[in-house]
Design a protein around this motif. Structure first.
Motif, mmCIF file in Angstrom:
data_model
loop_
_atom_site.group_PDB
_atom_site.id
_atom_site.type_symbol
_atom_site.label_atom_id
_atom_site.label_comp_id
_atom_site.label_asym_id
_atom_site.label_seq_id
_atom_site.Cartn_x
_atom_site.Cartn_y
_atom_site.Cartn_z
ATOM 1 N N SER A 19 0.829 -1.199 0.000
ATOM 2 C CA SER A 19 0.000 0.000 0.000
ATOM 3 C C SER A 19 0.868 1.257 0.000
ATOM 4 C CB SER A 19 -0.913 0.004 1.230
ATOM 5 O OG SER A 19 -1.544 1.251 1.348
ATOM 6 N N ALA A 20 1.887 1.252 0.839
ATOM 7 C CA ALA A 20 2.712 2.447 1.005
ATOM 8 C C ALA A 20 3.561 2.729 -0.244
ATOM 9 C CB ALA A 20 3.596 2.301 2.235
ATOM 10 N N VAL A 21 4.229 1.692 -0.736
ATOM 11 C CA VAL A 21 5.083 1.891 -1.914
ATOM 12 C C VAL A 21 4.191 2.038 -3.139
ATOM 13 C CG1 VAL A 21 6.718 0.765 -3.462
ATOM 14 C CG2 VAL A 21 7.069 0.671 -1.001
ATOM 15 N N GLY A 22 4.273 3.190 -3.765
ATOM 16 C CA GLY A 22 3.397 3.412 -4.915
ATOM 17 C C GLY A 22 3.924 4.525 -5.782
ATOM 18 N N LEU A 23 3.041 5.123 -6.549
ATOM 19 C CA LEU A 23 3.447 6.232 -7.409
ATOM 20 C C LEU A 23 4.086 7.335 -6.577
ATOM 21 C CD1 LEU A 23 0.236 6.296 -9.593
ATOM 22 C CD2 LEU A 23 2.475 5.425 -10.255
ATOM 23 N N TYR A 238 -7.251 -6.255 9.960
ATOM 24 C CA TYR A 238 -6.983 -7.647 9.575
ATOM 25 C C TYR A 238 -5.672 -8.162 10.177
ATOM 26 C CZ TYR A 238 -10.375 -6.301 5.949
ATOM 27 O OH TYR A 238 -11.472 -5.828 5.276
ATOM 28 N N ILE A 239 -5.055 -7.369 11.082
ATOM 29 C CA ILE A 239 -3.799 -7.809 11.693
ATOM 30 C C ILE A 239 -4.114 -8.745 12.860
ATOM 31 C CG2 ILE A 239 -1.696 -7.086 12.909
ATOM 32 C CD1 ILE A 239 -1.832 -4.425 11.485
ATOM 33 N N PRO A 240 -3.520 -9.938 12.881
ATOM 34 C CA PRO A 240 -3.772 -10.860 13.993
ATOM 35 C C PRO A 240 -3.400 -10.231 15.335
ATOM 36 C CG PRO A 240 -2.600 -11.979 12.212
ATOM 37 C CD PRO A 240 -2.626 -10.520 11.874
ATOM 38 N N LYS A 241 -4.118 -10.628 16.384
ATOM 39 C CA LYS A 241 -3.945 -10.027 17.712
ATOM 40 C C LYS A 241 -2.549 -10.209 18.293
ATOM 41 C CE LYS A 241 -8.001 -8.180 18.839
ATOM 42 N NZ LYS A 241 -8.115 -6.712 19.012
ATOM 43 N N ARG A 242 -1.834 -11.246 17.835
ATOM 44 C CA ARG A 242 -0.526 -11.500 18.446
ATOM 45 C C ARG A 242 0.595 -10.637 17.878
ATOM 46 N NH1 ARG A 242 -1.913 -15.306 14.841
ATOM 47 N NH2 ARG A 242 -0.518 -15.446 13.050
ATOM 48 N N GLU A 243 0.362 -9.950 16.750
ATOM 49 C CA GLU A 243 1.457 -9.202 16.121
ATOM 50 C C GLU A 243 1.745 -7.877 16.843
ATOM 51 O OE1 GLU A 243 3.254 -10.665 14.060
ATOM 52 O OE2 GLU A 243 1.892 -12.325 13.592
ATOM 53 N N ASN A 244 3.032 -7.517 16.835
ATOM 54 C CA ASN A 244 3.484 -6.287 17.488
ATOM 55 C C ASN A 244 3.288 -5.097 16.529
ATOM 56 O OD1 ASN A 244 5.082 -4.151 18.414
ATOM 57 N ND2 ASN A 244 6.591 -5.543 19.325
ATOM 58 N N LEU A 245 2.354 -4.219 16.882
ATOM 59 C CA LEU A 245 1.987 -3.131 15.972
ATOM 60 C C LEU A 245 3.119 -2.134 15.755
ATOM 61 C CD1 LEU A 245 -1.697 -2.387 17.096
ATOM 62 C CD2 LEU A 245 -0.897 -3.847 15.231
ATOM 63 N N THR A 246 3.871 -1.852 16.808
ATOM 64 C CA THR A 246 4.966 -0.889 16.682
ATOM 65 C C THR A 246 6.018 -1.415 15.707
ATOM 66 O OG1 THR A 246 4.589 -0.344 18.981
ATOM 67 C CG2 THR A 246 6.604 0.499 18.002
ATOM 68 N N LYS A 247 6.333 -2.696 15.873
ATOM 69 C CA LYS A 247 7.328 -3.304 14.998
ATOM 70 C C LYS A 247 6.845 -3.290 13.542
ATOM 71 C CE LYS A 247 9.307 -7.781 14.911
ATOM 72 N NZ LYS A 247 9.205 -9.071 15.615
ATOM 73 N N LEU A 248 5.563 -3.593 13.359
ATOM 74 C CA LEU A 248 5.001 -3.596 12.012
ATOM 75 C C LEU A 248 5.047 -2.208 11.377
ATOM 76 C CD1 LEU A 248 1.844 -5.864 12.083
ATOM 77 C CD2 LEU A 248 3.616 -5.838 10.316
ATOM 78 N N ALA A 249 4.633 -1.206 12.157
ATOM 79 C CA ALA A 249 4.608 0.158 11.624
ATOM 80 C C ALA A 249 6.029 0.613 11.305
ATOM 81 C CB ALA A 249 3.945 1.108 12.623
ATOM 82 N N PHE A 250 6.960 0.291 12.207
ATOM 83 C CA PHE A 250 8.348 0.699 11.992
ATOM 84 C C PHE A 250 8.909 0.047 10.718
ATOM 85 C CE2 PHE A 250 12.952 0.269 12.577
ATOM 86 C CZ PHE A 250 13.286 1.592 12.819
ATOM 87 N N THR A 251 8.703 -1.251 10.575
ATOM 88 C CA THR A 251 9.232 -1.949 9.406
ATOM 89 C C THR A 251 8.586 -1.430 8.118
ATOM 90 O OG1 THR A 251 9.262 -3.869 10.864
ATOM 91 C CG2 THR A 251 9.932 -4.238 8.601
ATOM 92 N N THR A 252 7.278 -1.169 8.174
ATOM 93 C CA THR A 252 6.595 -0.632 6.996
ATOM 94 C C THR A 252 7.171 0.725 6.605
ATOM 95 O OG1 THR A 252 4.550 -1.706 7.683
ATOM 96 C CG2 THR A 252 4.347 0.035 6.050
ATOM 97 N N ALA A 253 7.301 1.621 7.599
ATOM 98 C CA ALA A 253 7.785 2.972 7.306
ATOM 99 C C ALA A 253 9.209 2.933 6.764
ATOM 100 C CB ALA A 253 7.710 3.841 8.557
ATOM 101 N N MET A 254 10.034 2.053 7.343
ATOM 102 C CA MET A 254 11.423 1.981 6.885
ATOM 103 C C MET A 254 11.518 1.380 5.485
ATOM 104 S SD MET A 254 13.417 3.498 8.821
ATOM 105 C CE MET A 254 12.142 4.653 9.218
ATOM 106 N N SER A 255 10.718 0.360 5.208
ATOM 107 C CA SER A 255 10.755 -0.238 3.865
ATOM 108 C C SER A 255 10.319 0.774 2.820
ATOM 109 C CB SER A 255 9.828 -1.456 3.773
ATOM 110 O OG SER A 255 10.059 -2.324 4.832
ATOM 111 N N ASP A 256 9.281 1.533 3.176
ATOM 112 C CA ASP A 256 8.786 2.532 2.225
ATOM 113 C C ASP A 256 9.849 3.584 1.940
ATOM 114 O OD1 ASP A 256 6.397 3.743 0.775
ATOM 115 O OD2 ASP A 256 7.009 5.411 2.063
ATOM 116 N N THR A 257 10.538 4.007 3.004
ATOM 117 C CA THR A 257 11.572 5.030 2.847
ATOM 118 C C THR A 257 12.756 4.475 2.066
ATOM 119 O OG1 THR A 257 10.873 5.940 4.950
ATOM 120 C CG2 THR A 257 12.985 6.686 4.113
ATOM 121 N N LEU A 258 13.130 3.239 2.395
ATOM 122 C CA LEU A 258 14.216 2.590 1.667
ATOM 123 C C LEU A 258 13.870 2.533 0.179
ATOM 124 C CD1 LEU A 258 16.856 0.893 1.637
ATOM 125 C CD2 LEU A 258 15.410 -1.132 1.858
ATOM 126 N N PHE A 259 12.632 2.177 -0.097
ATOM 127 C CA PHE A 259 12.228 2.071 -1.504
ATOM 128 C C PHE A 259 12.277 3.427 -2.203
ATOM 129 C CE2 PHE A 259 9.715 1.624 -5.238
ATOM 130 C CZ PHE A 259 9.989 0.340 -5.675
#
Ligand code: TRP
Length: 445
Positions: A19-23, A238-259
């Motif tokens: 979703s994040a990586v786009g035009l 749709y994120i399962p209850k066991r997942e760490n939201l901070t870690k997910l948000a951090f990884t998403t933001a960093m991947s998007d920036t890296l891209f």
């Protein structure tokens, strides 16, 4: 029936990064960097991502996962019998408006793939390429054909659901996307004279920085991370209850920036190598790059790769926008997913056709002085997103009970939550002020 969800950390990640990586990364980021002082802009952008956007993404995840509902119902559940549900509605409207011009550009990428395959880009002549681009966007038929095809493909993915649709296709497409952009980057940085382009991206020119530039960076960070309209609320649900939201948000933001940086490295060195100004603006990927592809060995292959990258990046973002509306309609009207997607896509196709035509035969039709295409762009990016973003931070920072936020942040107390105080401070004070500043700036500009 149990509500559909992503399968696990990686499954969520490919979807949110999709979703994040786009035009925004491939088209908007490089030309903004070009116009706003290169590395200095990137540094400010990074700071905003970490200090403002990351907390907002965590907040959207919190709203979504707490309620496991579409963005409108999520607000209504957390704030029953209040007008907060309107924030969700604004998000759904924003998703629709973004789709109405985003899918048109998605259609252009398909036309460019097609034309690179049949070797049309064989001239380095700037004005010839410019008129080819103009011929495409102003045609009453060709771009609409591609746009409708693009919407159809997005619809097919979303129809298949979360795990078997959005996640499945993102799992295939996203790694491929990163792989291809790296290849393209290697090609670009090894062109003769590429150093100047690399230097431009890493050597900050702080004299170029002013409030306008800073605000452009924040607006871009918002758009690039898909924030401010419930996209991440919907995916969050749709994120399962066991997942760490901070870690997910951090990884998403960093991947998007890296891209975004990889995209910059794939584009800028080539632009400099051919002695073109980095300040070309929005025409960069559709007008400047074809000239370059025409001049490098095997340029057509790199052209196909580049427009394929653009297409994949666009479609994985487009499905996230479509899902925002789909989740709302299916849950609100108890409609079957396939039926809902079909109806929504047909409506999007109509609006997108008008926005495509507004580049050509409907040029003279103006809404508030803007073409239909620009109107959808302006309304969503400059008004609805900042408004939505501000509402979301105020909602999580000031309206919802702190204990509820803490509970979801720490997965019901099973995570340590070391960063909670920093997060809460940013969301309560820093983010609202910053967004309000961008908003005012965008309106008066
Ligand atoms: N982030 C995507 C891009 O960079 C676009 C996008 C998808 C988006 N969903 C969004 C932007 C929601 C704003 C809000 O191209």
């Amino acid at each position: 029936m149990k509500r559909d969800e992503f399968s696990g950390f990686f499954g969520v990640l490919v979807a949110t990064v999709g979703s994040a990586v786009g035009l925004g990364n491939l088209w908007r980021f490089p030309y903004l960097v070009g116009q706003n002082g290169g590395a200095a802009f990137i540094l400010i952008y990074l700071a905003f991502v970490l200090v403002i956007c990351l907390p907002i993404m965590i907040s959207e995840f919190i709203i979504g996962r707490r309620t496991q509902a579409n963005t409108v119902k999520a607000f209504q559940m957390l704030a029953p019998r209040t007008p907060w549900g309107a924030v969700g509605i604004v998000g759904v409207v924003a998703a629709f408006c973004i789709l109405a011009f985003y899918t048109v550009v998605g259609g252009w990428t398909m036309d460019y793939i097609f034309r690179s395959v049949i070797h049309v880009f064989s001239t380095p002549d700037a004005s010839a390429i410019e008129s080819q681009f103009a011929a495409l966007v102003t045609s009453p038929i060709r771009p609409i054909f591609w746009t409708i095809l693009f919407i159809l493909l997005s619809a097919l993915i979303v129809m298949s659901g979360i795990k078997k649709g959005i996640e499945k296709y993102s799992r295939i497409m996203m790694p491929f996307l990163f792989f291809m952009v790296v290849i393209l980057m290697i090609r670009s940085v090894t062109l003769p004279g590429a150093e100047k382009g690399i230097l431009f991206l890493v050597k900050p020119d702080f004299s170029k920085i002013n409030t306008q530039v800073a605000l452009a960076a924040l607006g871009q960070a918002f758009f690039s991370l898909s924030l401010g309209m419930g996209c991440m609320i919907t995916y969050g649900s749709y994120i399962p209850k066991r997942e760490n939201l901070t870690k997910l948000a951090f990884t998403t933001a960093m991947s998007d920036t890296l891209f975004a940086i990889l995209a910059g490295l794939a584009i800028m060195p080539a632009v400099f190598s051919f002695g073109i100004s980095p300040q070309e603006g929005p025409g960069l990927v559709f007008i400047v790059l074809p000239r370059i592809f025409a001049q490098i060995p095997l340029g057509n292959i790199f052209a196909v790769m580049f427009y394929l990258i653009l297409f994949i990046a666009a479609i994985t973002s487009s499905i996230s926008l479509l899902e925002v509306v789909t989740a709302y309609i299916t849950e609100k009207l108890k409609m079957k997913r396939k039926t809902a997607v079909a109806i929504i896509s047909a409506l999007v196709a109509v609006c997108a056709s008008f926005s495509s035509l507004s580049q050509g035969v409907l040029q003279h039709v103006k809404i508030f002085g803007k073409s239909i295409f620009d109107f959808f762009d302006y309304l969503s990016a400059n008004i609805l997103l900042p408004l939505g973003g501000l509402s979301i931070v105020l909602f999580v920072g000031w309206y919802i009970k702190k204990s509820t936020v803490y509970d979801e942040f720490t997965n019901q107390g099973t995570l340590k939550g070391t960063l909670f105080r920093a997060y809460y401070f940013l969301i309560r004070y820093v983010a609202p002020v910053a967004i309000a500043a961008v908003f005012v700036d965008l309106i008066v500009r």
